[in-house]
Design a protein around this motif. Sequence first.
Motif, PDB file in Angstrom:
ATOM      1  N   GLU B 102     -17.548  42.876   2.514  1.00 49.58           N
ATOM      2  CA  GLU B 102     -16.283  43.021   1.794  1.00 49.58           C
ATOM      3  C   GLU B 102     -15.272  43.825   2.608  1.00 49.58           C
ATOM      4  OE1 GLU B 102     -15.977  40.626  -0.421  1.00 49.58           O
ATOM      5  OE2 GLU B 102     -14.579  42.083  -1.313  1.00 49.58           O
ATOM      6  N   TYR B 103     -15.761  44.906   3.182  1.00 48.35           N
ATOM      7  CA  TYR B 103     -14.900  45.778   3.983  1.00 48.35           C
ATOM      8  C   TYR B 103     -14.303  45.000   5.154  1.00 48.35           C
ATOM      9  CZ  TYR B 103     -13.545  49.566   7.149  1.00 48.35           C
ATOM     10  OH  TYR B 103     -12.840  50.374   8.007  1.00 48.35           O
ATOM     11  N   THR B 104     -15.163  44.275   5.886  1.00 44.87           N
ATOM     12  CA  THR B 104     -14.691  43.509   7.046  1.00 44.87           C
ATOM     13  C   THR B 104     -13.689  42.446   6.610  1.00 44.87           C
ATOM     14  OG1 THR B 104     -16.848  43.841   8.113  1.00 44.87           O
ATOM     15  CG2 THR B 104     -15.438  42.103   9.006  1.00 44.87           C
ATOM     16  N   ARG B 105     -14.060  41.739   5.557  1.00 45.05           N
ATOM     17  CA  ARG B 105     -13.212  40.651   5.074  1.00 45.05           C
ATOM     18  C   ARG B 105     -11.822  41.173   4.701  1.00 45.05           C
ATOM     19  NH1 ARG B 105     -11.778  38.436   0.936  1.00 45.05           N
ATOM     20  NH2 ARG B 105     -12.692  39.924  -0.514  1.00 45.05           N
ATOM     21  N   ARG B 106     -11.787  42.259   3.948  1.00 47.53           N
ATOM     22  CA  ARG B 106     -10.482  42.749   3.480  1.00 47.53           C
ATOM     23  C   ARG B 106      -9.676  43.405   4.591  1.00 47.53           C
ATOM     24  NH1 ARG B 106     -11.098  45.526  -2.251  1.00 47.53           N
ATOM     25  NH2 ARG B 106      -8.857  45.827  -1.835  1.00 47.53           N
ATOM     26  N   GLN B 107     -10.350  44.060   5.523  1.00 49.15           N
ATOM     27  CA  GLN B 107      -9.633  44.647   6.662  1.00 49.15           C
ATOM     28  C   GLN B 107      -9.012  43.552   7.526  1.00 49.15           C
ATOM     29  OE1 GLN B 107      -8.900  47.638   7.578  1.00 49.15           O
ATOM     30  NE2 GLN B 107     -10.429  49.085   6.883  1.00 49.15           N
ATOM     31  N   VAL B 108      -9.779  42.503   7.795  1.00 44.96           N
ATOM     32  CA  VAL B 108      -9.261  41.439   8.662  1.00 44.96           C
ATOM     33  C   VAL B 108      -8.130  40.702   7.961  1.00 44.96           C
ATOM     34  CG1 VAL B 108      -9.818  39.229   9.775  1.00 44.96           C
ATOM     35  CG2 VAL B 108     -11.373  41.172   9.999  1.00 44.96           C
ATOM     36  N   GLU B 109      -8.275  40.506   6.664  1.00 41.37           N
ATOM     37  CA  GLU B 109      -7.191  39.846   5.937  1.00 41.37           C
ATOM     38  C   GLU B 109      -5.928  40.718   5.985  1.00 41.37           C
ATOM     39  OE1 GLU B 109      -8.440  37.893   2.378  1.00 41.37           O
ATOM     40  OE2 GLU B 109      -6.373  37.367   1.834  1.00 41.37           O
ATOM     41  N   TYR B 110      -6.095  42.015   5.816  1.00 39.75           N
ATOM     42  CA  TYR B 110      -4.951  42.928   5.902  1.00 39.75           C
ATOM     43  C   TYR B 110      -4.307  42.857   7.290  1.00 39.75           C
ATOM     44  CZ  TYR B 110      -2.092  47.117   5.813  1.00 39.75           C
ATOM     45  OH  TYR B 110      -1.025  47.976   5.899  1.00 39.75           O
ATOM     46  N   THR B 111      -5.149  42.904   8.318  1.00 39.68           N
ATOM     47  CA  THR B 111      -4.628  42.865   9.696  1.00 39.68           C
ATOM     48  C   THR B 111      -3.845  41.579   9.951  1.00 39.68           C
ATOM     49  OG1 THR B 111      -6.387  44.273  10.548  1.00 39.68           O
ATOM     50  CG2 THR B 111      -5.301  42.835  12.143  1.00 39.68           C
TER      51      THR B 111
END
Lengths: 211, 211
Positions: B102-111
């Motif tokens: 979840e963390y990776t997914r949301r960080q990459v989406e934010y980036t």
Amino acid sequence: MAKSTAKQRAEQRRGENGEPTKRRDSEVLDAAAKVFYSRGYAAASVQDIADELNILKGSLYHYIEKKEDLLFWLLKESHDDVESILAEIGASDLPPLEKLREYTRRQVEYTSRNLERMAIYYREATQLSADRHREIASKRRDHERFVAGLIAEAQATGEAKDGGDPALIANFVFGSMIWVYRWYKPGRDLPPAEVAAACADFVLDGVIGSR
Amino acid sequence: MAKSTAKQRAEQRRGENGEPTKRRDSEVLDAAAKVFYSRGYAAASVQDIADELNILKGSLYHYIEKKEDLLFWLLKESHDDVESILAEIGASDLPPLEKLREYTRRQVEYTSRNLERMAIYYREATQLSADRHREIASKRRDHERFVAGLIAEAQATGEAKDGGDPALIANFVFGSMIWVYRWYKPGRDLPPAEVAAACADFVLDGVIGSR
């Protein structure tokens, strides 16, 4: 007039490909790397580099026509080093995933031993003139194609999960490999060879898949 | 004298934490982001940002004391956004590897939705004064500890391979995630949600291991 004379002198000093002739030229590039790394390319002057070398600015203009020449040669030198890694592994008869492991391992080892050069490479390439930036960018694309090609091969044989676009996955591979230049601290972190092996493990498992 | 008056005015305008009060302040930060991204922080002037906003430089000094304030607020704003991702996932009762996904997914989406802000963040943080850089760096370490902690938990339960130092592996995870700001092109590449899911798959497999 003066400019054209300087240009002629610089061209005499350089070889056919526009690189500086060897001998004290590696000293010049080392000094440029040190100055570009610590001050940033935009803020650095030819005078700063001459000071670092303990020579007069005029003497430096025997080697170069302008500051950008030094940046271009530095980036090209890094690319020559990593191109030899690519060529050697590409010509080997290792299976695709072992080629990827060797490539990752040697690139990360190179990066962790050449932190300043790699930082300049990733920070400053956009400061080059359009032509020279294109040349560097095209060399970079050779690496992207190489890695994406290995992933596609491994997917085709079933050695790697069939997990989507090889070019997309190659970007994640490069991220893990390249980011080393940002966090690696010699002395604090494991030696280059161990970090490189750990990165290759991570990347291979990411490509192969766990299920 | 004049400087101290500007400082007082700037402080009146700002809230208790030194951030600009809302309302037209997001316009100011958007303009600063645009200018810092396209010209680079070092080369950008307060005048450039005033021009972008179509206001007088003097009016901009109602909001800020110096150019660095804008950089600091920009970086702090990005951190506030991603801190809320960390806090929310940290508080959830997902198992460690699903937290990491979840963390990776949301960080990459934010980036991939905030490419310019993230580029400024990774390029320019070192331009901050020592105190402010320390503040930003300490926020970054919270993320490093969070990810390394999840990897350690998953290793301890056997959900992930026992493959070495969690902090080292976390660096490879961050590389894949962060590097997105360098290569992602909206329109050319897959939509943010799909790139984010693919990155999370890659990273999870790298952590879990294939054998």
